[in-house]
Enzyme design. Structure first.
Site, PDB file in Angstrom:
ATOM      1  CE  LYS A 197      58.172  42.548  18.544  1.00 11.38           C
ATOM      2  NZ  LYS A 197      57.015  42.563  17.627  1.00 11.38           N
ATOM      3  CG  ASN A 198      54.123  42.086  20.287  1.00  9.96           C
ATOM      4  OD1 ASN A 198      54.869  42.647  19.480  1.00  9.96           O
ATOM      5  ND2 ASN A 198      53.872  40.789  20.249  1.00  9.96           N
ATOM      6  CG  ASP A 253      54.477  35.996  19.637  1.00  7.58           C
ATOM      7  OD1 ASP A 253      54.298  35.519  18.505  1.00  7.58           O
ATOM      8  OD2 ASP A 253      54.167  37.171  19.935  1.00  7.58           O
ATOM      9  CB  CYS A 268      55.253  37.990   7.333  1.00 10.04           C
ATOM     10  SG  CYS A 268      54.458  37.175   8.689  1.00 10.04           S
ATOM     11  NE  ARG A 318      60.659  42.889  12.726  1.00 13.20           N
ATOM     12  CZ  ARG A 318      59.558  42.280  12.347  1.00 13.20           C
ATOM     13  NH1 ARG A 318      59.609  41.299  11.483  1.00 13.20           N
ATOM     14  NH2 ARG A 318      58.379  42.652  12.812  1.00 13.20           N
ATOM     15  NE  ARG A 345      51.234  37.910  11.358  1.00 15.05           N
ATOM     16  CZ  ARG A 345      52.154  38.407  12.165  1.00 15.05           C
ATOM     17  NH1 ARG A 345      53.416  38.370  11.834  1.00 15.05           N
ATOM     18  NH2 ARG A 345      51.794  38.958  13.304  1.00 15.05           N
ATOM     19  N   PRO A 346      46.338  38.015   6.901  1.00 13.39           N
ATOM     20  CG  PRO A 346      44.231  37.043   6.712  1.00 13.39           C
ATOM     21  CD  PRO A 346      45.655  36.738   7.097  1.00 13.39           C
TER      22      PRO A 346
HETATM   23  C1  UD1 Z   1      50.043  39.869  17.302  1.00  7.99           C
HETATM   24  C2  UD1 Z   1      51.480  39.935  17.776  1.00  7.99           C
HETATM   25  C3  UD1 Z   1      52.235  38.671  17.357  1.00  7.99           C
HETATM   26  C4  UD1 Z   1      51.490  37.433  17.852  1.00  7.99           C
HETATM   27  C5  UD1 Z   1      50.026  37.472  17.411  1.00  7.99           C
HETATM   28  C6  UD1 Z   1      49.206  36.338  18.015  1.00  7.99           C
HETATM   29  C7  UD1 Z   1      51.953  42.315  17.748  1.00  7.99           C
HETATM   30  C8  UD1 Z   1      52.677  43.441  17.117  1.00  7.99           C
HETATM   31  N1  UD1 Z   1      52.105  41.110  17.188  1.00  7.99           N
HETATM   32  O1  UD1 Z   1      50.075  39.820  15.882  1.00  7.99           O
HETATM   33  O2  UD1 Z   1      53.537  38.728  17.942  1.00  7.99           O
HETATM   34  O3  UD1 Z   1      52.105  36.284  17.312  1.00  7.99           O
HETATM   35  O4  UD1 Z   1      49.413  38.706  17.832  1.00  7.99           O
HETATM   36  O5  UD1 Z   1      49.276  36.348  19.379  1.00  7.99           O
HETATM   37  O6  UD1 Z   1      51.286  42.467  18.751  1.00  7.99           O
HETATM   38  N2  UD1 Z   1      43.825  37.285  11.161  1.00  7.99           N
HETATM   39  C9  UD1 Z   1      42.949  37.307  10.088  1.00  7.99           C
HETATM   40  N3  UD1 Z   1      42.494  38.520   9.647  1.00  7.99           N
HETATM   41  C10 UD1 Z   1      42.859  39.696  10.224  1.00  7.99           C
HETATM   42  C11 UD1 Z   1      43.748  39.662  11.334  1.00  7.99           C
HETATM   43  C12 UD1 Z   1      44.214  38.441  11.771  1.00  7.99           C
HETATM   44  O7  UD1 Z   1      42.607  36.257   9.546  1.00  7.99           O
HETATM   45  O8  UD1 Z   1      42.398  40.744   9.773  1.00  7.99           O
HETATM   46  C13 UD1 Z   1      44.356  36.000  11.647  1.00  7.99           C
HETATM   47  C14 UD1 Z   1      45.878  35.883  11.540  1.00  7.99           C
HETATM   48  O9  UD1 Z   1      46.302  35.485  10.260  1.00  7.99           O
HETATM   49  C15 UD1 Z   1      46.184  34.858  12.619  1.00  7.99           C
HETATM   50  C16 UD1 Z   1      45.140  35.171  13.703  1.00  7.99           C
HETATM   51  O10 UD1 Z   1      44.095  35.905  13.040  1.00  7.99           O
HETATM   52  O11 UD1 Z   1      45.974  33.561  12.143  1.00  7.99           O
HETATM   53  C17 UD1 Z   1      45.656  35.983  14.857  1.00  7.99           C
HETATM   54  O12 UD1 Z   1      46.329  37.130  14.351  1.00  7.99           O
HETATM   55  P1  UD1 Z   1      46.417  38.484  15.178  1.00  7.99           P
HETATM   56  O13 UD1 Z   1      45.984  38.242  16.585  1.00  7.99           O
HETATM   57  O14 UD1 Z   1      45.742  39.564  14.415  1.00  7.99           O
HETATM   58  O15 UD1 Z   1      47.999  38.746  15.165  1.00  7.99           O
HETATM   59  P2  UD1 Z   1      48.744  40.125  15.030  1.00  7.99           P
HETATM   60  O16 UD1 Z   1      47.984  41.202  15.716  1.00  7.99           O
HETATM   61  O17 UD1 Z   1      49.183  40.318  13.632  1.00  7.99           O
END
Ligand code: UD1
Length: 420
Positions: free
Chosen positions: A22-23, A307, A116, A399, A121-122
């Site tokens: 999915k990811n 995950d 969420c 999902r 998750r910013p």
């Molecule tokens: C993706 C995965 C999710 C997985 C996560 C971490 C998808 C669709 N989802 O989520 O299943 O749990 O990677 O492996 O691929 N952060 C910030 N600012 C930002 C973006 C992120 O502070 O702009 C923080 C997040 O809150 C979190 C960390 O960075 O603490 C990692 O998040 P991120 O790697 O971006 O996760 P996702 O891409 O949302």
């Protein structure tokens, strides 16, 4: 609403085929926006998140033919650049359309995803990257409005924190930017590698794929022509079935899986006493009747994936000693703890660390799924709990898990989907 009724205590046996990731599929579907020609995607998982993103592509004017595992997408017809709240609020990953829409059309509006269940998750890092590439960003009425009328400009982007989605958005934006973009502290997940490969196969020059520094030469707004893409196996789904075998002390074979992508999970399960036979894309796991306790910390790939944290916590409830699990990526990703305790687990939480004490037996109860992976942990616990476990709110599971109850039933589990 649907729920899963599980009668615990059955051993599993046989083989299970792992679906596409999915990811990986989500950013790849978003990347099709970079093309105005048809793209064929194969081995898509048959899950709600994929249908949600394909619906968004349709709402943006793209033409989508989708049947279960194959989608033919033609974004030559795309005539809108607004990703509406109705879709983005259902699935945070919709933010992945930001980079490609902006890169191809020079503007877009994407609803802010909001927080969420697993944490705030910013998306600040996504927005900073687009700004570094010359976009003007405004946040108004719950939407991110981004503009780069003359196209995005290549830039050096240093991520303060490793972000999977942020790296993906930047890669897609950089592919059509003018000039060269360097991403420093990039994510290295297999899903990132597949996205880089898809872009490279379309002629984008990329160096450093799979490393923490990726250099992308943009096409200067020239749309891409993609080859057919076969989605890689879902490493989290695979890890979940390994946990299903471990918690029930069973021997099962996973088919169509990439063992390298799940090394962290295999390593921990080996430490817990399970053994493995790897034969190409098949992995056989043999459980043990004396699971050792585990100690793990979630971190970025190739470290232990957040995950898989909830599923390992379920397995750890059956270990012969105390396990310790630390969650480093998301601040609120322990909502399964109280539900596992409802099943008789003995888990203590302090901040981001959970201690899982051994119990002789879990007992079936009604439990509620709170997020995608937490839901699968409750299903795993249900497989060994004495009596009946009803897992409610399984729309979270739908999902991201392709036919979980069907695949577990085929392995011999007593699990059925019921409606109330
Ligand atoms: C993706 C995965 C999710 C997985 C996560 C971490 C998808 C669709 N989802 O989520 O299943 O749990 O990677 O492996 O691929 N952060 C910030 N600012 C930002 C973006 C992120 O502070 O702009 C923080 C997040 O809150 C979190 C960390 O960075 O603490 C990692 O998040 P991120 O790697 O971006 O996760 P996702 O891409 O949302």
């Amino acid at each position: 609403m649907d729920y899963l009724k599980i009668t615990g205590g059955t051993k599993l046996s046989g083989s299970v085929q792992i679906s596409g990731a999915k990811n990986s599929a989500l950013p790849i579907i978003a990347a099709t926006i970079l093309s105005d020609k048809e793209v064929v995607l194969k081995n898509l998982p048959n899950v709600v998140d994929i249908r949600t993103l394909l619906k968004l592509i349709g709402m943006l004017g793209g033409t989508v033919e989708h049947n279960e595992t194959v989608a033919e997408i033609n974004n030559g017809t795309m005539n809108s650049t607004k990703a509406v709240y109705e879709i983005v609020s259902q699935m945070r990953a919709s933010i992945l359309v930001l980079g490609p829409l902006l890169a191809r059309f020079g503007e877009c509006e994407v609803s802010l995803p909001g927080g969420c269940a697993i944490g705030q998750r910013p998306i600040d890092l996504h927005l900073k990257a687009m700004e570094s590439m010359g976009a003007k960003i405004e946040i108004k009425g719950g939407y991110v409005r981004a503009e780069a009328p003359n196209g995005l400009q290549g830039a050096k982007i240093v991520f303060d924190k490793i972000t999977v989605g942020g790296t993906e958005n930047t890669l897609m934006a950089a592919a059509l930017a003018h000039g060269t973009t360097t991403i420093v502290n990039a994510a290295k997940e297999p899903e990132i590698v597949q996205l880089c490969d898809m872009l490279s196969d379309a002629g984008v020059k990329i160096k450093g794929t799979g490393t923490s520094e990726i250099i992308i030469e943009g096409t200067g707004q020239k749309p891409l022509i993609f080859k057919e893409v076969e989605i890689i196996p879902d490493r989290i789904e695979a890890g979940t079935y390994l946990c299903a075998a471990a918690i029930t002390n069973s021997t099962i074979t996973l088919e169509k899986v990439n063992a390298t992508h799940i090394e962290a999970s295999i390593d921990k399960l080996e430490n817990m006493g399970c053994s493995f036979e790897i034969d190409g894309s098949n992995i056989t796991i043999n459980g043990t009747n004396r699971l050792n306790p585990v100690s793990l910390v979630t971190t970025e790939y190739p470290g232990f994936p957040t995950d898989m944290q909830a599923q390992f916590m379920a397995v750890a409830t059956m270990a012969i000693g105390e396990s310790v699990i630390e969650e480093r990526l998301f601040e609120n990703r322990f909502m399964h703890v109280s539900e596992l305790n409802r099943l008789g687990a003995d888990i203590w939480l302090k901040g981001s660390v959970a201690a899982i004490r051994p119990v002789a037996q879990l007992h079936g109860a009604d439990v509620m799924a709170t997020d995608l992976r937490a839901s699968s942990a409750l299903v795993l616990a249900g497989l060994v709990a004495q009596g009946t476990t009803n897992v409610r709110r399984i729309y979270h599971l739908d999902r991201g898990y392709d036919n979980l109850e069907g695949k577990l039933s085929a392995l011999g589990a007593k699990i059925e989907r019921l409606s109330e």
